[in-house]
Scaffold this active site. Structure first.
Site, mmCIF file in Angstrom:
data_model
loop_
_atom_site.group_PDB
_atom_site.id
_atom_site.type_symbol
_atom_site.label_atom_id
_atom_site.label_comp_id
_atom_site.label_asym_id
_atom_site.label_seq_id
_atom_site.Cartn_x
_atom_site.Cartn_y
_atom_site.Cartn_z
ATOM 1 C CD GLU A 1 -0.858 -0.761 3.590
ATOM 2 O OE1 GLU A 1 -2.423 -0.402 3.709
ATOM 3 O OE2 GLU A 1 -0.548 -0.573 5.064
ATOM 4 C CG LEU B 1 -5.590 0.411 7.703
ATOM 5 C CD1 LEU B 1 -5.056 0.517 8.599
ATOM 6 C CD2 LEU B 1 -5.370 2.213 7.546
HETATM 7 N N1 PDD Z 1 -4.267 7.359 6.505
HETATM 8 N N2 PDD Z 1 -3.176 2.657 4.359
HETATM 9 C C1 PDD Z 1 -2.192 3.628 5.639
HETATM 10 C C2 PDD Z 1 -0.739 2.659 6.014
HETATM 11 C C3 PDD Z 1 -2.835 4.696 6.230
HETATM 12 O O1 PDD Z 1 -2.057 5.571 7.052
HETATM 13 C C4 PDD Z 1 -4.506 5.019 5.635
HETATM 14 C C5 PDD Z 1 -5.000 6.381 6.244
HETATM 15 C C6 PDD Z 1 -4.662 4.534 4.114
HETATM 16 C C7 PDD Z 1 -6.248 4.542 3.827
HETATM 17 O O2 PDD Z 1 -6.684 4.298 4.698
HETATM 18 P P1 PDD Z 1 -9.065 4.825 5.105
HETATM 19 O O3 PDD Z 1 -9.178 5.217 3.018
HETATM 20 O O4 PDD Z 1 -9.588 4.328 6.259
HETATM 21 O O5 PDD Z 1 -8.686 6.284 4.886
HETATM 22 C C8 PDD Z 1 -4.425 2.978 3.920
HETATM 23 C C9 PDD Z 1 -5.087 8.396 6.892
HETATM 24 C C10 PDD Z 1 -5.710 9.511 6.172
HETATM 25 C C11 PDD Z 1 -3.947 9.218 7.904
HETATM 26 O O6 PDD Z 1 -3.167 8.959 8.588
HETATM 27 O O7 PDD Z 1 -3.960 9.985 8.509
#
Ligand code: PDD
Length: 303
Positions: free
Chosen positions: A203, A227
């Site tokens: 990712e 995640l």
């Molecule tokens: N980050 N993978 C990682 C490692 C992340 O930290 C995030 C989100 C995602 C995407 O997840 P989601 O669609 O649920 O936001 C994937 C957020 C935005 C942050 O740490 O600020």
């Protein structure tokens, strides 16, 4: 919002007052263990374990027109993360939801990013779990919108080694490898680091990664390596609605370079086109049409 702050300086002729222009998000607010405070207030005690050990988990929830987007999914993931690190949050999800809604309402912000951290509390430094209640902290700030040009032109990414631990499904406060990778990508002129473990893309440092090839969307399957993004889930639903095939299957950096389209998803980036990876143009070097349709569909869902 810009405000003028009166600042005092000592000059050779005595005190001197200057007005300094400062960006202040007037409505930003914070919360710490039962109290609503200002975002700059010094409220975290030195022995707080999130600060000392990164011993906690977090979430970020975006509010659109004053309403949370996929709040239940975010709260479910928060409690799942807490359980995975044996952290007792000490509040029911309904209670936490009410606190979140109260804070955002008080801020008056319509487009907002709400961060919530749950940590193993405040106790003298010791690696062993303390016998104290969890700490809950939150901030609500104006949503960090990406620039028009990033949306129009897409962004660049750098492919870098995934140096994180084995439990990346937990949204842990320990983000050092993510931060180092993002910084490295930034120093290479890129917006995001796309991470590789055992020759496969996992990712981004703070996003999920997708490729589009021959009309099919492909993304890394869920496992402890990534995640389970909430935006990823929304995009999966959008793909079904648009009747675009959605495949959860590992892919290599080479497949990323050769893709017709590449895009990233996250709560704060939504659906964001990638047009260059490691200096190589993706497809025709422009944001792809499937990416555009997915973003439109995603935006409909937030209304
Ligand atoms: N980050 N993978 C990682 C490692 C992340 O930290 C995030 C989100 C995602 C995407 O997840 P989601 O669609 O649920 O936001 C994937 C957020 C935005 C942050 O740490 O600020």
């Amino acid at each position: 919002m810009n405000v003028l702050l009166k600042k005092a300086y000592i000059s050779v002729r005595g005190p001197l007052f200057l007005f300094v222009k400062k960006e202040v998000p007037m409505m930003a607010l914070a919360y710490f263990n039962g109290k609503i405070v200002g975002v700059d207030d010094p409220v975290i005690p030195i022995d707080e374990r999130g600060h000392q050990f990164g011993d906690g988990v977090y979430e970020v929830i975006r509010f659109y027109q004053g309403k949370p987007f996929m709040m239940k999914e975010h709260l479910d993931r928060l409690y799942m993360s807490a359980k995975a690190i044996k952290l007792e949050i000490g509040k029911e999800p309904d209670e936490l939801e009410a606190l979140i809604l109260q804070l955002v309402e008080k801020s008056g912000l319509a487009q907002a990013d709400l961060y919530i951290q749950a940590t193993r509390g405040i106790a003298p430094r010791n690696h062993l779990f303390p016998k104290c209640p969890a700490s809950i902290s939150m901030t609500v700030k104006p949503a960090r919108e990406l620039s028009e040009s990033m949306r129009r032109e897409g962004v660049k990414v750098a492919v870098l080694p995934d140096e994180r631990w084995q439990n990346c499904y937990i949204k842990s406060l320990n983000l050092l490898p993510n931060i180092l990778a993002k910084q490295e990508a930034f120093e290479q002129g890129c917006f995001e680091a796309v991470l590789v473990r055992d020759g496969r893309i996992t990712e981004g440092s703070s996003t999920n990664v997708f490729i589009v090839k021959d009309g099919k969307i492909q993304t890394t399957p869920l496992s402890n390596r990534i995640l389970a993004g909430i935006t990823r889930l929304a995009v999966k639903e959008a793909a079904e609605e648009l009747r675009v095939p959605f495949v959860e299957k590992d892919f290599t950096p080479e497949e990323l370079y050769q893709a017709d389209e590449v895009f990233l998803t996250s709560t704060t980036s939504e659906v964001l086109a990638v047009t260059v990876a490691d200096g190589r143009e993706i497809g025709n070097g422009r944001p792809g049409s499937i990416t555009g349709r997915l973003h439109e569909c995603f935006q409909q869902k937030t209304k």
